[in-house]
Design a protein around this motif. Structure first.
Motif, PDB file in Angstrom:
ATOM      1  N   TYR A  36      50.500  26.003  36.643  1.00 55.88           N
ATOM      2  CA  TYR A  36      50.216  27.146  37.505  1.00 55.88           C
ATOM      3  C   TYR A  36      49.591  26.662  38.813  1.00 55.88           C
ATOM      4  CZ  TYR A  36      47.591  31.187  39.264  1.00 55.88           C
ATOM      5  OH  TYR A  36      47.060  32.162  40.063  1.00 55.88           O
TER       6      TYR A  36
ATOM      7  N   TYR B 168      45.823  38.092  40.221  1.00 58.73           N
ATOM      8  CA  TYR B 168      44.751  37.586  39.359  1.00 58.73           C
ATOM      9  C   TYR B 168      43.345  37.874  39.871  1.00 58.73           C
ATOM     10  CZ  TYR B 168      48.274  35.377  36.522  1.00 58.73           C
ATOM     11  OH  TYR B 168      49.340  35.163  35.699  1.00 58.73           O
ATOM     12  N   LYS B 169      43.113  37.913  41.193  1.00 50.27           N
ATOM     13  CA  LYS B 169      41.756  38.174  41.695  1.00 50.27           C
ATOM     14  C   LYS B 169      41.456  39.667  41.715  1.00 50.27           C
ATOM     15  CE  LYS B 169      39.164  34.724  42.486  1.00 50.27           C
ATOM     16  NZ  LYS B 169      40.062  33.586  42.380  1.00 50.27           N
TER      17      LYS B 169
ATOM     18  N   ILE C 214      57.664  32.546  50.886  1.00 50.58           N
ATOM     19  CA  ILE C 214      57.203  32.200  49.544  1.00 50.58           C
ATOM     20  C   ILE C 214      55.694  31.957  49.522  1.00 50.58           C
ATOM     21  CG2 ILE C 214      57.598  29.694  49.695  1.00 50.58           C
ATOM     22  CD1 ILE C 214      58.773  30.112  46.755  1.00 50.58           C
ATOM     23  N   ILE C 215      55.138  31.575  50.685  1.00 47.94           N
ATOM     24  CA  ILE C 215      53.685  31.387  50.769  1.00 47.94           C
ATOM     25  C   ILE C 215      52.961  32.730  50.585  1.00 47.94           C
ATOM     26  CG2 ILE C 215      51.803  30.643  52.285  1.00 47.94           C
ATOM     27  CD1 ILE C 215      53.315  28.279  51.528  1.00 47.94           C
ATOM     28  N   TYR C 216      53.553  33.806  51.155  1.00 47.66           N
ATOM     29  CA  TYR C 216      52.988  35.136  50.913  1.00 47.66           C
ATOM     30  C   TYR C 216      53.013  35.444  49.430  1.00 47.66           C
ATOM     31  CZ  TYR C 216      53.070  36.426  55.854  1.00 47.66           C
ATOM     32  OH  TYR C 216      52.834  36.502  57.196  1.00 47.66           O
TER      33      TYR C 216
ATOM     34  N   SER D 191      57.771  29.703  38.669  1.00 51.17           N
ATOM     35  CA  SER D 191      57.460  31.130  38.588  1.00 51.17           C
ATOM     36  C   SER D 191      58.390  31.862  37.628  1.00 51.17           C
ATOM     37  CB  SER D 191      57.577  31.781  39.957  1.00 51.17           C
ATOM     38  OG  SER D 191      56.855  31.057  40.903  1.00 51.17           O
TER      39      SER D 191
ATOM     40  N   THR E 113      43.443  31.323  49.178  1.00 51.89           N
ATOM     41  CA  THR E 113      44.144  31.212  47.898  1.00 51.89           C
ATOM     42  C   THR E 113      44.723  29.822  47.710  1.00 51.89           C
ATOM     43  OG1 THR E 113      44.786  33.499  48.241  1.00 51.89           O
ATOM     44  CG2 THR E 113      45.811  32.366  46.412  1.00 51.89           C
TER      45      THR E 113
ATOM     46  N   LEU F 114      52.737  33.272  47.014  1.00 47.18           N
ATOM     47  CA  LEU F 114      51.660  32.530  46.352  1.00 47.18           C
ATOM     48  C   LEU F 114      50.324  33.217  46.580  1.00 47.18           C
ATOM     49  CD1 LEU F 114      52.616  28.809  47.050  1.00 47.18           C
ATOM     50  CD2 LEU F 114      52.725  30.036  44.898  1.00 47.18           C
ATOM     51  N   MET F 115      50.122  33.718  47.815  1.00 48.13           N
ATOM     52  CA  MET F 115      48.882  34.434  48.092  1.00 48.13           C
ATOM     53  C   MET F 115      48.797  35.662  47.183  1.00 48.13           C
ATOM     54  SD  MET F 115      47.690  36.725  51.316  1.00 48.13           S
ATOM     55  CE  MET F 115      48.950  37.894  50.950  1.00 48.13           C
TER      56      MET F 115
ATOM     57  N   PHE G 226      52.625  42.965  54.167  1.00 49.16           N
ATOM     58  CA  PHE G 226      51.971  41.931  54.976  1.00 49.16           C
ATOM     59  C   PHE G 226      53.006  41.016  55.604  1.00 49.16           C
ATOM     60  CE2 PHE G 226      47.679  42.014  52.525  1.00 49.16           C
ATOM     61  CZ  PHE G 226      47.450  43.253  53.064  1.00 49.16           C
TER      62      PHE G 226
ATOM     63  N   ILE H 231      44.587  38.508  56.510  1.00 46.13           N
ATOM     64  CA  ILE H 231      45.764  38.024  55.768  1.00 46.13           C
ATOM     65  C   ILE H 231      45.809  36.502  55.805  1.00 46.13           C
ATOM     66  CG2 ILE H 231      48.280  38.056  55.650  1.00 46.13           C
ATOM     67  CD1 ILE H 231      48.222  40.818  56.894  1.00 46.13           C
TER      68      ILE H 231
ATOM     69  N   VAL I  34      59.509  36.839  43.339  1.00 42.60           N
ATOM     70  CA  VAL I  34      59.692  35.960  42.182  1.00 42.60           C
ATOM     71  C   VAL I  34      58.363  35.333  41.802  1.00 42.60           C
ATOM     72  CG1 VAL I  34      60.765  33.830  41.374  1.00 42.60           C
ATOM     73  CG2 VAL I  34      62.123  35.481  42.641  1.00 42.60           C
ATOM     74  N   THR I  35      57.590  34.893  42.799  1.00 41.84           N
ATOM     75  CA  THR I  35      56.350  34.191  42.469  1.00 41.84           C
ATOM     76  C   THR I  35      55.314  35.108  41.836  1.00 41.84           C
ATOM     77  OG1 THR I  35      55.545  34.560  44.685  1.00 41.84           O
ATOM     78  CG2 THR I  35      56.499  32.423  44.251  1.00 41.84           C
TER      79      THR I  35
ATOM     80  N   PHE J 101      50.614  25.853  43.661  1.00 41.10           N
ATOM     81  CA  PHE J 101      49.779  26.043  44.850  1.00 41.10           C
ATOM     82  C   PHE J 101      49.642  24.731  45.626  1.00 41.10           C
ATOM     83  CE2 PHE J 101      48.653  29.644  42.248  1.00 41.10           C
ATOM     84  CZ  PHE J 101      48.638  30.670  43.169  1.00 41.10           C
TER      85      PHE J 101
ATOM     86  N   THR K  33      63.901  29.445  50.875  1.00 42.47           N
ATOM     87  CA  THR K  33      63.730  29.305  49.441  1.00 42.47           C
ATOM     88  C   THR K  33      64.970  29.623  48.629  1.00 42.47           C
ATOM     89  OG1 THR K  33      61.461  30.015  49.791  1.00 42.47           O
ATOM     90  CG2 THR K  33      62.253  29.977  47.529  1.00 42.47           C
TER      91      THR K  33
ATOM     92  N   LEU L 152      50.178  36.122  44.313  1.00 40.70           N
ATOM     93  CA  LEU L 152      49.954  35.717  42.925  1.00 40.70           C
ATOM     94  C   LEU L 152      48.477  35.416  42.689  1.00 40.70           C
ATOM     95  CD1 LEU L 152      51.129  34.816  40.146  1.00 40.70           C
ATOM     96  CD2 LEU L 152      51.334  32.534  41.114  1.00 40.70           C
ATOM     97  N   GLY L 153      47.896  34.613  43.567  1.00 42.60           N
ATOM     98  CA  GLY L 153      46.506  34.220  43.362  1.00 42.60           C
ATOM     99  C   GLY L 153      45.534  35.354  43.630  1.00 42.60           C
ATOM    100  N   LEU L 154      45.840  36.161  44.660  1.00 43.02           N
ATOM    101  CA  LEU L 154      44.880  37.157  45.126  1.00 43.02           C
ATOM    102  C   LEU L 154      45.104  38.527  44.463  1.00 43.02           C
ATOM    103  CD1 LEU L 154      42.704  36.435  47.158  1.00 43.02           C
ATOM    104  CD2 LEU L 154      44.005  37.628  48.901  1.00 43.02           C
TER     105      LEU L 154
ATOM    106  N   GLU M 223      43.130  27.565  44.714  1.00 45.17           N
ATOM    107  CA  GLU M 223      43.926  27.293  43.521  1.00 45.17           C
ATOM    108  C   GLU M 223      44.365  25.836  43.446  1.00 45.17           C
ATOM    109  OE1 GLU M 223      44.418  29.415  41.161  1.00 45.17           O
ATOM    110  OE2 GLU M 223      44.108  31.405  42.022  1.00 45.17           O
TER     111      GLU M 223
END
Lengths: 310, 302
Positions: free
Chosen positions: A278, B133-134, B121-123, A267, A49, B125-126, B150, A42, B217-218, A282, A235, B128-130, A53
């Motif tokens: 986008y 999209y991945k 919020i970092i989770y 977002s 990521t 972003l992960m 997670f 994780i 949200v992300t 990041f 947040t 979103l990217g992973l 990004e």
């Protein structure tokens, strides 16, 4: 089982059962290890990521510009990407929150561990911890539609979206982070130290401030750092109540976007995958990650240190 | 002599003063909690009715409801629980019962401590990217459930470890003495005794996941969802379907965020009603956890 040459013959079915149990044991051991190791995956996922990004972002925006430019206007025709306005928003809201949470949390911890009767402590501690269980979006609602109107009556001309209301509510939310951990540490200070102080004629307050607090200093430090880290990463409260306009100011009476609020704002829009916007979230995210990572490491060191004290 | 008396009385007054100060500071938190509940109840309680629970979101505040939101929350929680509970308990068993003292164990420990402190919020972003999209999981219930799973994993790990640690070594030794393997000991002795502590951790973790907004949200959880995911139970064989995990979704906190961000007062009432439901849910989850912990402490005396 490679234990011994079997002099007393073990009946075959029993031997088979034992060896089966051992095979199962090995297998499960491996499975459990994989589960524990997956937590590392994780972290790898997060770090990968963020770097991957934001690398695209930093290929187009110089790191120096990112760190020193005073404007964050990614949506303008002439976009500028200076993280400072977002950082200032984060710093101001965090600072207000800490002004509430650190003194109140510390006093609560001292009160609960040194002054309150056991029954009171046993009841109040979990009840206070409920504060940090409230969903943050609910706190955001409270800050925008309850606290902010209240403050507007006290401070004429205060805009509906302001960092003060967001920071105050965030501060109350993190009180239990300070008070619970600090109380745990203060409770672990050996009775002998306290009795020694009482025997010298010190009152409870003096004992608390001169003996108990100094003895649990690194634990209290860890609690403070945990609180800071929470406030920096918070947040929803700031996204709802502090407004989402990047604004380079240290005035808590204005609205401003924080690093986290910016990520939420982008977002919410229709986010074209692969655009610079986008990738900019990041870049904001990696800034946030390094800020909190620093705090977490210091907090971890402090926490492991106090355990070794007694 | 007079001097000593003033000294003693001053010392007593200092204590009394701080006692009052401590009570006042504790009240800051308690009063806020109460104000929060009352504020939401005053604004939102009248909106909670059958129509509100069974309607989709709408442009008209008084016709809007949270049907898709609470179904979405339920679906996401199923995935979250399915991912986080087995993984968390397994990881905790390894770290507490199996792991040797070496650098890799230390590394895992530090890693989990750090994960617990990473902002939610970092989770997002992960994810979103992973995930989105991945791995091409899309903005689905599956992505959301895994993200939250997670996120709450460290909570379950820490709770499970603590309750395993509180079981005395005698129990393990007795089991080994009977010829049990390590896994047999864990499965038939340690896990049953640790159930209460694990349950507490799971409840706290899920209550945290229910209220999380930012990471969802992300990943682009849409806020206007006027449909439900496909039902898991089908009329035709094989009767069970997992199609719902690929569905787009909304959840209660996101629906609330959406309504709170609108300028109209009527939508704020909807937000308050949703907030009240969320608050009552998370608070009762936590109360349940506190109760279980309390009962355990009374029941089990080693």
């Amino acid at each position: 089982m490679e234990m011994a040459p079997q002099t007393t013959a073990v009946p075959r079915p029993v031997a088979a059962r034992i060896s089966l149990a051992l095979v199962v044991d090995r297998l499960i051991r491996i499975l459990l290890f994989l589960a524990a190791a997956s937590s590392v995956l994780i972290t790898v996922g997060i770090v990968f990521t963020l770097f991957y990004e934001s690398a695209v972002f930093f290929r187009q925006v110089a790191l120096l510009e990112f760190l020193t430019d005073t404007m964050w206007t990614p949506l303008f025709a002439n976009p500028r990407y200076g993280i400072l306005p977002l950082i200032s928003g984060t710093l101001v809201t965090t600072f207000i929150a800490l002004c509430v949470a650190l003194p109140v949390g510390t006093i609560v911890a001292i009160y609960l561990s040194q002054f309150a009767p056991t029954v009171v402590r046993e009841v109040l501690k979990p009840v206070l911890e409920l504060l940090s269980a409230v969903p943050t979006v609910v706190f955001g609602y409270f800050a925008l539609l309850f606290v902010s109107p209240l403050l507007q009556k006290l401070i004429p001309g205060l805009p509906a979206f302001n960092m003060l209301a967001a920071g105050l509510v965030m501060g109350i939310m993190i009180i239990p982070y300070v008070s619970s951990l600090s109380e745990d540490v203060m409770g672990a200070v050996p009775m002998l130290l306290r009795e020694g102080s009482y025997a010298m004629g010190a009152n409870r307050l003096r004992t608390a401030l001169r003996v108990v607090v100094p003895a649990s200093l690194s634990g209290i430090g860890a609690a403070y750092i945990l609180a800071i880290s929470r406030a920096v990463g918070e947040t929803m409260i700031v996204a709802i109540a502090a407004g989402m306009q990047p604004n380079l100011t240290l005035n808590p009476l204005e609205g401003a976007a924080t690093v986290t609020a910016y990520i939420v704002q982008v977002s919410l829009g229709d986010l074209p995958h692969g655009s610079l916007e986008y990738h900019s979230i990041f870049a904001a995210g990696i800034t946030l990650f390094f800020m909190t990572l620093g705090f977490n490491i210091v907090g971890y060191i402090l926490r492991t240190r106090y355990r070794e004290f007694y | 002599m007079n001097n000593l008396e003033t000294l003693i009385s001053r010392s007593l007054w200092q204590d009394r003063f701080f006692n009052v100060l401590g009570i006042l500071c504790t009240c800051v938190g308690l009063v806020t909690l109460l104000a929060l509940l009352v504020d939401l109840a005053v604004d939102g309680a009248t909106r909670i009715n059958w129509q509100f629970m069974t309607s989709f979101p709408s442009r008209f505040a008084n016709k809007a409801g949270i049907l898709s939101a609470w179904v979405g929350t339920l679906a996401v929680m199923v995935v979250t629980a399915g991912a986080a509970i087995p993984l968390g308990i397994a990881a905790a068993i390894y770290l507490e019962e199996y792991a040797g003292k070496n650098w890799f164990t230390d590394f895992i420990e530090i890693n989990i401590a750090n994960l617990a402190g990473v902002p939610s919020i970092i989770y997002g972003l992960m994810a979103l990217g992973l995930f989105v999209y991945k791995f091409h999981l899309g903005e689905s219930i599956l992505s959301a459930g895994l993200t939250l799973g997670f996120l709450v994993l460290p909570i379950i790990i820490v709770a499970t470890r603590e309750s395993l640690r509180s079981i005395p070594a005698d129990i393990r030794e007795a089991s080994y003495a009977q010829g049990a393997t390590q896994w047999q000991t864990v499965w038939s002795h340690l896990l049953p005794y640790a159930t209460g502590g694990i349950a507490t951790g799971v409840i706290i973790a899920l209550s945290r996941a229910i209220g999380e907004t930012a990471p969802l949200v992300t990943i682009g959880a849409l806020t206007f969802i006027a449909f439900l995911p496909p039902t898991p139970i089908q009329a035709t064989p094989p009767f069970l379907s997992l199609d719902w995990i690929w569905s787009k979704f909304t959840v209660l906190p996101i629906q609330m965020f959406n309504w709170v961000s609108r300028p109209q007062k009527e939508f704020h009432l909807n937000a308050a009603a949703t907030g009240l439901i969320l608050l009552v849910m998370t608070l009762s989850f936590n109360a349940l956890a506190i109760y279980i912990r309390y009962r355990m402490r009374q029941r089990i005396k080693w």
